[in-house]
Motif scaffolding. Structure first.
Motif, short mmCIF file in Angstrom:
data_model
loop_
_atom_site.label_atom_id
_atom_site.label_comp_id
_atom_site.label_asym_id
_atom_site.label_seq_id
_atom_site.Cartn_x
_atom_site.Cartn_y
_atom_site.Cartn_z
N THR A 416 1.04 -1.20 0.29
CA THR A 416 0.12 -0.08 0.21
C THR A 416 1.20 1.43 0.03
N ARG A 417 0.05 2.28 -1.06
CA ARG A 417 0.81 3.25 -0.63
C ARG A 417 0.50 4.83 -1.26
N ILE A 418 -0.19 5.88 -0.15
CA ILE A 418 -0.84 6.57 -0.88
C ILE A 418 -0.13 7.79 -0.73
N ALA A 419 -0.17 8.52 -1.63
CA ALA A 419 0.78 9.99 -2.37
C ALA A 419 -0.40 10.76 -0.88
N VAL A 420 0.36 11.80 -0.63
CA VAL A 420 -0.44 12.91 0.21
C VAL A 420 -0.89 14.05 -1.50
N ALA A 421 -0.45 13.90 -2.17
CA ALA A 421 -1.45 14.70 -3.33
C ALA A 421 -2.62 14.19 -3.51
N ASP A 422 -3.07 12.90 -3.62
CA ASP A 422 -3.84 12.17 -3.71
C ASP A 422 -5.16 12.05 -2.52
N ILE A 423 -4.82 12.54 -1.52
CA ILE A 423 -5.85 12.61 -0.12
C ILE A 423 -7.06 13.57 -0.65
N ILE A 424 -7.98 12.94 -0.84
CA ILE A 424 -9.45 13.81 -0.30
C ILE A 424 -10.21 14.56 1.41
N SER A 425 -9.32 13.20 1.79
CA SER A 425 -9.89 13.69 3.29
C SER A 425 -9.50 12.18 3.81
N VAL A 426 -9.74 12.45 5.53
CA VAL A 426 -9.38 11.25 6.38
C VAL A 426 -9.83 11.50 7.26
N ALA A 427 -10.93 10.28 8.13
CA ALA A 427 -11.49 10.20 9.06
C ALA A 427 -11.43 8.75 9.84
N ALA A 428 -12.43 8.79 10.57
CA ALA A 428 -12.36 7.11 11.39
C ALA A 428 -13.69 6.57 10.86
N SER A 429 -13.45 5.25 10.59
CA SER A 429 -14.56 4.14 10.31
C SER A 429 -15.61 3.32 10.87
N ALA A 430 -16.43 3.23 10.99
CA ALA A 430 -16.91 1.94 11.43
C ALA A 430 -17.68 1.14 10.78
N ASP A 431 -17.26 1.62 9.47
CA ASP A 431 -17.76 -0.38 8.72
C ASP A 431 -17.25 -1.37 9.52
N LEU A 432 -18.72 -1.28 9.12
CA LEU A 432 -18.82 -2.97 10.01
C LEU A 432 -17.96 -4.37 9.31
N THR A 433 -17.79 -4.02 8.17
CA THR A 433 -16.86 -5.28 7.53
C THR A 433 -15.22 -5.16 7.68
N LEU A 434 -14.68 -3.98 8.50
CA LEU A 434 -13.30 -3.93 8.77
C LEU A 434 -12.98 -5.09 9.65
N PRO A 435 -12.00 -5.91 9.65
CA PRO A 435 -11.03 -6.67 10.66
C PRO A 435 -11.52 -5.50 12.02
N PRO A 436 -11.55 -6.22 13.08
CA PRO A 436 -11.39 -5.70 14.60
C PRO A 436 -10.30 -5.06 15.04
N GLY A 437 -10.49 -3.94 14.95
CA GLY A 437 -10.13 -2.83 15.79
C GLY A 437 -10.17 -1.65 14.76
N ALA A 438 -9.76 -0.48 14.84
CA ALA A 438 -10.10 1.16 15.26
C ALA A 438 -9.76 1.09 13.74
N GLY A 439 -10.70 2.03 12.46
CA GLY A 439 -11.31 1.87 11.34
C GLY A 439 -10.10 2.92 10.59
#
Length: 487
Positions: A416-439
């Motif tokens: 995984t690589r995410i360039a800062v110029a490509d970012i639109i927004s960053v947020a916590a996620s409570a998506d229930l399909t994610l593995p255990p932890g803080a999304g």
């Protein structure tokens, strides 16, 4: 080992490598426009009103008795003073007609002793230079206006509020060695704020500036019981201001500063709880305004103090290295946003070695396979990630960044690589399909990318770091941040 001299209000940043410990300068108050830092790119907003309220007033065409900002108050009164002086044939005095129009001699004799004390105080302030004397003459003129307004309508909260502003600004013009005189002016201002809020319990600006006045009084008293009581009062007023206007990063920052000051006075058993509350206030202030460099810097200093306290207490359940590293991230971000501020520059020299150079942040996240973002939980892998001025990238099991791995170009498609110029927004996620932890959801121009932090506390750290890097990029300061972490 020689004990280093502690910073104010939190204790001592320094180095973990055994070098002599030093401390970054005191936290930056948002309510004071600091002029000694060098060139300013922008002026801090006046402390007496939020932009939101000013915009609302402008949109509604609000006039009349609404609370003034200090700048508006001085600008309007200055015009009156200049007109009055012109009528007085340029001799620097106010003509009898203009003086009488503001407050007649008969009306002045009807003032309560409380008003007389306050007027006598501001009329005695001379200022430290020509500009100070000129400014104080305007404030004295304004004081008569608001005292007269209160005489005409004792139930006008705005008149009390503006009268308090005059007294508070007059206190700023007092000679530096006249502490007791300044304290008396501030005490009178506090009484006016108290009356304004009694008459109008929703007057946000009054609670905010009242808290600043109380805090200024507390600073004069050092680490005494009286100072402790005053800091507690200031904190309560900042809390009330935030309740009335939750979208005020300045009030939240000052609330955090008050808590930080209080933590240096209370018994040790109470300190940790107060410090953690201060951290939460600074963090919320930053989340409301990610380029709020003062709150960013203050969060760095309070985290450093917490790291020092934790190291001295020998608590095995907390990593002081993590706290030191987090502190350095915020100081570095503040410096990147305001590289001309000497305070930030000096603090950065002290904490830069605590960063995981040549990166800003290093830590663990759980990620799906690069080619299969909705893979089953069993296919997600917890691995190391590194963040710098260019973006976030995953590191393989060898714990080496991609750029240092043989054949790394073949691995880019897998990690995984995410360039800062490509970012639109960053947020916590409570998506229930994610593995255990803080999304964690990073929305990019190529679509949303999901990661999972080990805990919600770790997630807060990643969210702040990512948002700060993006803010620095959006403000065109990535080259400053690159210089910090790559040297």
């Amino acid at each position: 080992m020689e004990q280093p001299r502690g910073p104010k209000p939190a204790d001592r940043p320094g180095f973990r490598d055994g070098a002599r410990k030093s401390s970054p300068p005191a936290p930056a108050d948002v309510d004071v426009v600091v002029e000694e830092y060098g060139e300013e790119e922008e002026e801090e907003p006046p402390r007496s009103a939020t932009a939101k309220q000013e915009e609302a007033n402008a949109a509604l065409g609000a006039e009349g008795s609404r609370p003034f900002t200090v700048r508006e108050l001085l600008g309007e009164i200055k015009e009156d003073v200049e007109a009055a002086e012109a009528d007085g044939e340029g001799n620097g005095t106010v003509s009898a007609d203009v003086e009488g129009s503001l407050t007649s001699q008969e009306s002045m004799q009807q003032f309560s002793s409380h008003h007389d004390v306050a007027m006598d105080l501001i009329n005695s302030v001379t200022g430290v230079d020509d500009d100070g004397r000129s400014r104080q003459r305007i404030l004295s003129f304004a004081g008569k206006r608001y005292v007269n307004a209160i005489e005409r309508n004792p139930d006008d909260p705005d008149a009390y509020y503006n009268w308090a502003l005059v007294l508070q600004e007059s206190a700023d013009n007092v000679e530096p060695n006249s502490g007791s005189y300044k304290d008396t002016l501030l005490e009178e201002a506090c009484k006016k704020y108290a009356e304004a809020t009694r008459l109008c319990p929703t007057l946000y600006d009054a609670y905010y500036n009242w808290a600043i006045a109380i805090a200024d009084r507390a600073k004069m008293r050092g680490r005494t019981k009286e100072a402790e009581d005053l800091w507690k009062q200031a904190i309560l007023n900042y809390e009330k201001a935030v309740q009335l206007n939750w979208n005020s990063p300045q009030a939240l920052n000052n609330w955090g500063l008050g808590l930080q000051e209080l933590s240096a006075i209370v018994p040790a058993r109470e300190k940790q709880t107060i410090i953690k509350t201060a951290i939460s206030k600074f963090r919320v202030a930053i989340q409301l305004q990610f380029d709020f460099h003062r709150a960013i810097y203050n969060l760095g200093t309070v985290l450093y103090g917490l790291a020092e306290d934790t190291m001295r207490s020998g608590r095995p359940d907390v990593s002081t290295n993590d706290l030191y590293s987090q502190s350095a991230i915020y100081v570095a971000a503040a410096h990147a946003l305001k590289p001309n501020y000497s305070v930030y520059r000096s603090a950065l020299r002290l904490v830069r070695s605590m960063l995981p150079l040549p990166y800003l942040k290093v830590g663990y996240l759980t990620a799906p396979p690069e080619s299969h973002a909705i893979a089953p939980h069993s296919d997600w892998e917890r691995s190391q990630f590194v963040l710098n001025h260019e973006g976030l990238q995953q590191v393989d099991g060898s714990d080496q960044p991609l750029s240092q791995l043989p054949g790394h170009m073949d691995r880019v498609r897998k990690l995984t690589r995410i360039a800062v110029a490509d970012i639109i927004s960053v947020a916590a996620s409570a998506d229930l399909t994610l593995p255990p932890g803080a999304g964690l959801c990073i929305d990019t121009i190529h679509g949303a990318r999901f990661l999972v932090a080990d805990s919600w506390e770790a997630l807060d750290s990643w969210l702040d770091a990512l948002c700060l890097v993006y803010t620095i990029f959006a403000r065109g300061k990535s080259d400053v941040l690159a210089g910090i972490i790559t040297g």
